[in-house]
Motif scaffolding. Structure first.
Motif, PDB file in Angstrom:
ATOM      1  N   HIS A  46       0.804  -1.231   0.000  1.00 33.16           N
ATOM      2  CA  HIS A  46       0.000   0.000   0.000  1.00 33.16           C
ATOM      3  C   HIS A  46       0.833   1.276   0.000  1.00 33.16           C
ATOM      4  O   HIS A  46       0.322   2.344  -0.344  1.00 33.16           O
ATOM      5  N   GLY A  47       2.097   1.241   0.380  1.00 31.65           N
ATOM      6  CA  GLY A  47       2.956   2.416   0.246  1.00 31.65           C
ATOM      7  C   GLY A  47       2.764   3.508   1.283  1.00 31.65           C
ATOM      8  O   GLY A  47       3.377   4.570   1.186  1.00 31.65           O
ATOM      9  N   ILE A  48       1.901   3.296   2.287  1.00 34.12           N
ATOM     10  CA  ILE A  48       1.719   4.298   3.337  1.00 34.12           C
ATOM     11  C   ILE A  48       2.743   4.058   4.442  1.00 34.12           C
ATOM     12  O   ILE A  48       2.906   2.939   4.918  1.00 34.12           O
ATOM     13  N   SER A  49       3.424   5.134   4.848  1.00 30.94           N
ATOM     14  CA  SER A  49       4.453   5.032   5.873  1.00 30.94           C
ATOM     15  C   SER A  49       4.005   5.743   7.147  1.00 30.94           C
ATOM     16  O   SER A  49       3.268   6.738   7.087  1.00 30.94           O
ATOM     17  N   ARG A  50       4.477   5.243   8.291  1.00 36.24           N
ATOM     18  CA  ARG A  50       4.161   5.895   9.564  1.00 36.24           C
ATOM     19  C   ARG A  50       4.758   7.300   9.629  1.00 36.24           C
ATOM     20  O   ARG A  50       4.299   8.138  10.415  1.00 36.24           O
ATOM     21  N   ALA A  51       5.765   7.576   8.825  1.00 41.06           N
ATOM     22  CA  ALA A  51       6.364   8.906   8.800  1.00 41.06           C
ATOM     23  C   ALA A  51       5.373   9.952   8.289  1.00 41.06           C
ATOM     24  O   ALA A  51       5.555  11.152   8.523  1.00 41.06           O
ATOM     25  N   ASN A  56       1.470  12.677  17.173  1.00 42.76           N
ATOM     26  CA  ASN A  56       0.499  12.530  18.257  1.00 42.76           C
ATOM     27  C   ASN A  56      -0.477  11.393  17.987  1.00 42.76           C
ATOM     28  O   ASN A  56      -0.896  10.691  18.918  1.00 42.76           O
ATOM     29  N   ALA A  57      -0.838  11.192  16.718  1.00 49.29           N
ATOM     30  CA  ALA A  57      -1.713  10.068  16.372  1.00 49.29           C
ATOM     31  C   ALA A  57      -1.003   8.744  16.663  1.00 49.29           C
ATOM     32  O   ALA A  57      -1.617   7.789  17.156  1.00 49.29           O
ATOM     33  N   LEU A  58       0.293   8.692  16.373  1.00 53.59           N
ATOM     34  CA  LEU A  58       1.057   7.478  16.659  1.00 53.59           C
ATOM     35  C   LEU A  58       1.129   7.216  18.166  1.00 53.59           C
ATOM     36  O   LEU A  58       1.039   6.067  18.615  1.00 53.59           O
ATOM     37  N   LYS A  59       1.278   8.281  18.956  1.00 57.76           N
ATOM     38  CA  LYS A  59       1.288   8.118  20.412  1.00 57.76           C
ATOM     39  C   LYS A  59      -0.005   7.478  20.898  1.00 57.76           C
ATOM     40  O   LYS A  59      -0.004   6.575  21.740  1.00 57.76           O
ATOM     41  N   VAL A  60      -1.126   7.960  20.357  1.00 54.75           N
ATOM     42  CA  VAL A  60      -2.432   7.431  20.762  1.00 54.75           C
ATOM     43  C   VAL A  60      -2.559   5.963  20.355  1.00 54.75           C
ATOM     44  O   VAL A  60      -3.001   5.116  21.151  1.00 54.75           O
ATOM     45  N   LEU A  61      -2.174   5.639  19.130  1.00 54.98           N
ATOM     46  CA  LEU A  61      -2.271   4.272  18.639  1.00 54.98           C
ATOM     47  C   LEU A  61      -1.451   3.309  19.498  1.00 54.98           C
ATOM     48  O   LEU A  61      -1.930   2.242  19.909  1.00 54.98           O
ATOM     49  N   TYR A  62      -0.212   3.690  19.779  1.00 56.92           N
ATOM     50  CA  TYR A  62       0.669   2.794  20.530  1.00 56.92           C
ATOM     51  C   TYR A  62       0.226   2.649  21.988  1.00 56.92           C
ATOM     52  O   TYR A  62       0.332   1.566  22.569  1.00 56.92           O
TER      53      TYR A  62
END
Length: 474
Positions: A46-51, A56-62
């Motif tokens: 899919h080519g989508i990167s966490r970068a 802040n969205a990553l903080k919530v997810l983790y």
């Protein structure tokens, strides 16, 4: 459960999977159903990167994942990244209840009555976290699972929680039923949303009439997504809109104000305005203006509103500010003029009194459809008042008027009137344009050259009034 009941249940599930797994049809009468088993697109495809995600969205997810809950990015952010666009916000969905989310985040606040949501606040950025929604007919007896619908089928309370499969079926459009899983970085496509993106089609999930009745705002969202993403609305999704347009009357005016901002401040306002008119939705937002436009197709009023939206789009796309006060002042301008004229004729009021009364009436009536906050209606009033002061330029009036906080917006409003065909204002507009583009000495000379007609009347003080001589006998 008896063995026979288990077998019947499994057979029913298999039949449902077989029916729902069919490719969406392009026929006008068909609509899209969800897939029981999602199409899983691995990270390598899919080519989508966490970068590309908000930190802040990553903080919530983790933190949700570390707390033992499932967590996914969902909807518009996944869709926009697949389209190569930059998401404006990142929404998260989880199997944790709002109360459980609040326990994990000190910076969390719970909002909403129709559907309870958790807002995780990081300064100016807010990450919205929703609990996976379930089906109403499968409500359990828990107190947190509550649902209520109106007689028109509109959902008034929607706190019914469920699984990710059920949540996908409750999503409105196929392009929004896309989930990015933080555990394996895959995309879960439950309703052929990736296929819809490739075809550039806006498609509702489920029976369109039922989905519109659940939430009539979806009709506005269909238009907004189509113009924003340069897509077309599928025939099955578009067909019921005109027939069900009157359901917008059941939506709270405050919510319609928020939807108007999204429609008119997206950089696609002119296209959204045309689509709203074509589908018969505009009259449920601005009924008086809609009547005026219908009475004079292609006339000054239509040119004025269209040009206003064209200018608005140009400013937004050039990263310039646009105030909602200007937009609503323009949308209510011709209803204001009409009401002022009616009051002058019917009640024999002077122009200034009729104008003041008309402003109150027009804004009050408009608030029944779209509840514009006071901070914007005050701005609209200032813009309207200044229109009737532009011709009073003698003495210090021109200078004082040019120092008013809303003067620039009011001046742009006058330019818009001239550009749309109100030629009687052109000479006055040209004078103000020259006045604003010259120095102080030049401005003084321009005011002097106006002659005596624009000189302000002198006000006599109370002590300088002439006294009539009383008869000596008194």
């Amino acid at each position: 459960m008896p063995r026979r009941a288990v077998i019947i249940s499994k057979l029913f599930k298999l039949c449902r999977q077989a029916l729902s797994a069919k490719e969406p049809s392009d026929n006008d009468g068909a609509y899209v159903t969800t897939l029981s088993e999602p199409l899983i697109i691995p990270r390598s495809e899919h080519g989508i990167s966490r970068a590309q995600f908000s930190p802040n969205a990553l903080k919530v997810l983790y933190r949700l994942k570390d707390g033992g809950y499932d967590a996914y990015l969902v909807g518009g952010c996944v869709r926009d990244l697949l389209l190569g666009l930059e998401p404006k916000d990142f929404d998260v969905v989880t199997n944790a209840t709002p109360e459980q989310v609040k326990k994990l985040f000190r910076n969390c606040r719970l909002i909403g009555r129709r559907f309870r949501l958790a807002h995780i606040v990081f300064g100016r950025e807010i990450i919205e976290v929703a609990t996976m929604r379930g089906h109403h007919e499968e409500q359990n007896t828990q107190k947190c699972n509550k649902s209520q619908a109106s007689e028109h089928g509109q959902l008034l309370r929607d706190n019914v929680y469920g699984t990710i499969d059920e949540d996908a079926e409750r999503r409105d459009f196929t392009i929004n039923a896309l989930y990015y899983c933080i555990k394996d970085y895959s995309i879960y496509d439950y309703a052929n949303g990736v296929n819809a993106i490739k075809k550039r089609r806006v498609e509702l999930i489920g029976d369109p009439e039922t989905r519109y009745r659940e939430d009539p705002v979806r009709m506005l969202r269909a238009i907004r997504f189509a113009t924003k993403l340069d897509m077309t609305i599928s025939p099955a999704t578009a067909k019921p809109i005109t027939q069900l347009a009157d359901l917008l009357a059941n939506i709270p005016p405050a919510r319609l104000f928020e939807e108007c901002l999204k429609l008119f401040l997206s950089g696609k306002a002119q296209e959204n305005f045309s689509a709203l008119r074509d589908f018969g939705l505009f009259k449920y937002l601005f009924p008086e203006l809609d009547k005026i436009l219908d009475a004079n197709p292609g006339g000054l009023e239509e040119k004025f509103v269209t040009q206003m939206f064209v200018n608005t789009d140009a400013r937004i796309n050039n990263d310039k500010k646009v105030t909602p006060a200007f937009i609503f002042a323009a949308l209510l301008w011709f209803p204001l003029l009409k009401r002022t004229e009616e009051l002058m004729q019917r009640e024999q009021l002077p122009h200034f009194e009729a104008l003041a009364s008309a402003m109150n009436q027009v804004l009050s009536e408009s608030a029944q459809q779209v509840a514009v906050p006071k901070r914007f209606t005050l701005g609209a009033r200032d813009i309207w008042h200044i229109q009737h002061r532009f011709d009073k330029r003698g003495g210090q009036r021109a200078y004082r008027l040019s120092q008013q906080p809303r003067f620039k917006a009011a001046y742009d409003f006058m330019l818009l009137l001239v550009d749309s065909g109100q030629d009687e204002l052109k000479e006055l507009c040209d004078w103000w344009t020259a006045y604003l583009n010259t120095d102080v000495n030049g401005q003084k000379m321009m005011v002097k050259s106006l002659g005596g007609n624009n000189r302000p009347r002198r006000r006599r003080s109370g002590g300088s009034r002439r006294r009539t001589n009383k008869p000596a006998s008194e």
